[in-house]
Enzyme design. Sequence first.
Site, mmCIF file in Angstrom:
data_model
loop_
_atom_site.group_PDB
_atom_site.id
_atom_site.type_symbol
_atom_site.label_atom_id
_atom_site.label_comp_id
_atom_site.label_asym_id
_atom_site.label_seq_id
_atom_site.Cartn_x
_atom_site.Cartn_y
_atom_site.Cartn_z
ATOM 1 N N LYS A 109 -0.746 -4.678 -3.301
ATOM 2 C CA LYS A 109 -1.904 -3.896 -2.749
ATOM 3 C C LYS A 109 -2.179 -2.442 -3.191
ATOM 4 C CE LYS A 109 -5.495 -3.191 0.983
ATOM 5 N NZ LYS A 109 -5.881 -1.907 0.429
ATOM 6 N N SER B 103 0.780 -1.113 -0.006
ATOM 7 C CA SER B 103 -0.040 0.133 0.103
ATOM 8 C C SER B 103 0.906 1.143 0.051
ATOM 9 C CB SER B 103 -0.917 -0.047 1.173
ATOM 10 O OG SER B 103 -1.995 0.856 0.963
ATOM 11 N N ASP C 46 10.187 6.183 -10.078
ATOM 12 C CA ASP C 46 9.828 6.743 -11.240
ATOM 13 C C ASP C 46 10.614 8.022 -11.292
ATOM 14 O OD1 ASP C 46 8.005 4.902 -11.947
ATOM 15 O OD2 ASP C 46 6.166 5.918 -10.885
#
Length: 707
Positions: free
Chosen positions: A491, A466, A477
């Site tokens: 998740k 999460s 990124d």
Amino acid sequence: MSLFATLSRSVALAVMLVITSPAALAQLEPTNEQRQASVEIADSLRYGHYADINFDDAWSQDAFQRYLDILDGQRAYLLRSDIEPYRHLESGMADAIFDGDLDELFALYNTFSERQRNRTEWSLAQLDEGLDFDFDNNERLEIDREDAQWATRQSELDELWRKRLKNDALTLALTDQDEEQIETNLRQRYEGQLTRIEQTEPEDVFGVLMAGVTGTIDPHTGYLSPRQSESFDIQMSLSLEGIGALLQSDGEYVKVSSLVPGGPAERAGVLEPADRIIAVGQEDGEMVNVIGMRLDNVVDLIRGPKGSVVRLDVVPAQAVDMTRSQVVEITRDTVNLEDQAAQSEVIEVERNGESHRLGVIEVPTFYVDFDAWQAGDDDYRSTTRDVAKEVERLKEEGVEGIVLDLRNNGGGALQEANSLIGLFIDRGPTVQVRDAQGRIQLYGDSEAGTLYDGPLGVLVNRLSASASEIFAGAIQDYGRGLVLGTQTFGKGTVQTLNELSHGQIKLTRAKFYRISGASTQNRGVEPDIAFPSLIDPERIGESSLDNALKWDTVQNVQYRRYGEPENVLDRLITQHDARAEDNPNFRYLERQSTLARQLREEHTSVSLNREQRQREMEAREAEQLSLENQRRRALGMEELDEWMDARTDPTAGVAEGIEDDDASQANEGDSEVDEALEVDRAYVLESAEILLDYAHLQETQRLAAKR
């Protein structure tokens, strides 16, 4: 009569018992409150769930099949003829749920419950008569019957149950129990199961039914009964007094899915994810067998007042035979914010005769003291604030890079994941959240400046989920640092808890997407440099759960890149591989992971021949012990005589680790337990090595750019 003579009794006794069992069980019927809740749940799924669900015949078939799987997943109780009268529900399940017409679904449960009681009474009758078993023949018992066909004749199930009873007795015999102990333990097990069957209430049936319904949608959507809602609220406030372990059902067993950071179980170091709990006892009481027990009843046995001791009979995750269990003790306690606070250490790395200092910050969860924050307290606690303090301390220590350790971090407050990313970037988006209507909301860091712009690593594992995945994905990124470890949990969904007229429903309402557009759902975050792991991704993680929502993508957003770590990954991996090849702990992890997967794939049945079963068990454990002792010899450690001893040896590292009192000394380099001996510690030490390599490569590139 001897327990271990030759089986001679006719199965006619079993048939007679099934036909002539005493007073029938009370026929359970749905209440008006449950009928209304069924309608509300159906509407919630249709209009409120993230997924676009088509409640057609195909869905009805899936829901009916899932209901059957929950009732009798091992195909051990029901005959095909028991199911046939209800086959029309394969196309009518949706109508039944939407109309609150639950009578036939309850009737099917009543049939199953009657068959379950009959089989339990049959087992007790066998004990009354005295068991006659021959453990010298070559019979085997299939242990996973999820794909088995429904039996068409009673005799098929009679034979299955004869073998199951024989296996139960043999399993206990292999733990050196005598005939009297075996009979006593089996009687306690079956009488407990019978009592639980007879105590079943309509709410229990409704819960099972709704689990079948919601489980066809996704694994995080589910119905909570009024009792479960109360327990959920207690857990969310962290006032639950227990052991700090999240449990889930795994067939007839209760499995540890994860440990609460800073909780009693994690501190005790005696439980691991995928361990199975087969019995529970209080400090001075008898052990209660929990095989086949409902999950919430097991939780009730484990829960208790702060300071009291609970005993658990645990089969380790890596064990391939249920005979290999051990009793562990955990002192119940509450989980406090302080127990979950970020903390840091400095690791010394030697290179070419020079010492280099790297910082590691452990972040167990993404927390915030909401009460203090809402009250306007300027000094409220949060993950970001605590990490910022640790970063400042490490900068003063002159570290050459910082690793954020997010292993076993199951998430928490989304706002903290966003603000934590902001410590390492200068403004920018952090995560996209897409709702059921396709609307995307962008979250990000709006504060100018960075607290730390040096070499950064993020250490993750399969239990990083999460918010942890949001953080790791954003760092990856942005090219802001390296992600190390194993593939994360996966998740990437958001749930809300909605009130019903009877109970609550936890509903998946949105999905997380990285700023690059890729979802974290199902696939998680792939590390830049992968480490071996003893956590089996086929047993733990989103992709291991039935009907998990799929991975997909949305449009990426505009963001600046801070670096191009992928340009040096090949060199970093080569240097890492060279160290791992010479590191006994990494070699152990790689080989043990491969062996564990191989043993699970091969272990589809068990021998009911005592000598053969013993040989198979000893052969498997000999391989596991050999790997452990290879590691120990390479590290100059004392070898073990038994593989199970690795669970309790303080230098094993996988389950035990350094005790709390030693942990503070370890930060100062004074621990009596050499950190290099710990398997789990190998991840942290190698992460520091990799980050140092990365820092040096970055410095080389900067110098080259100036020329």
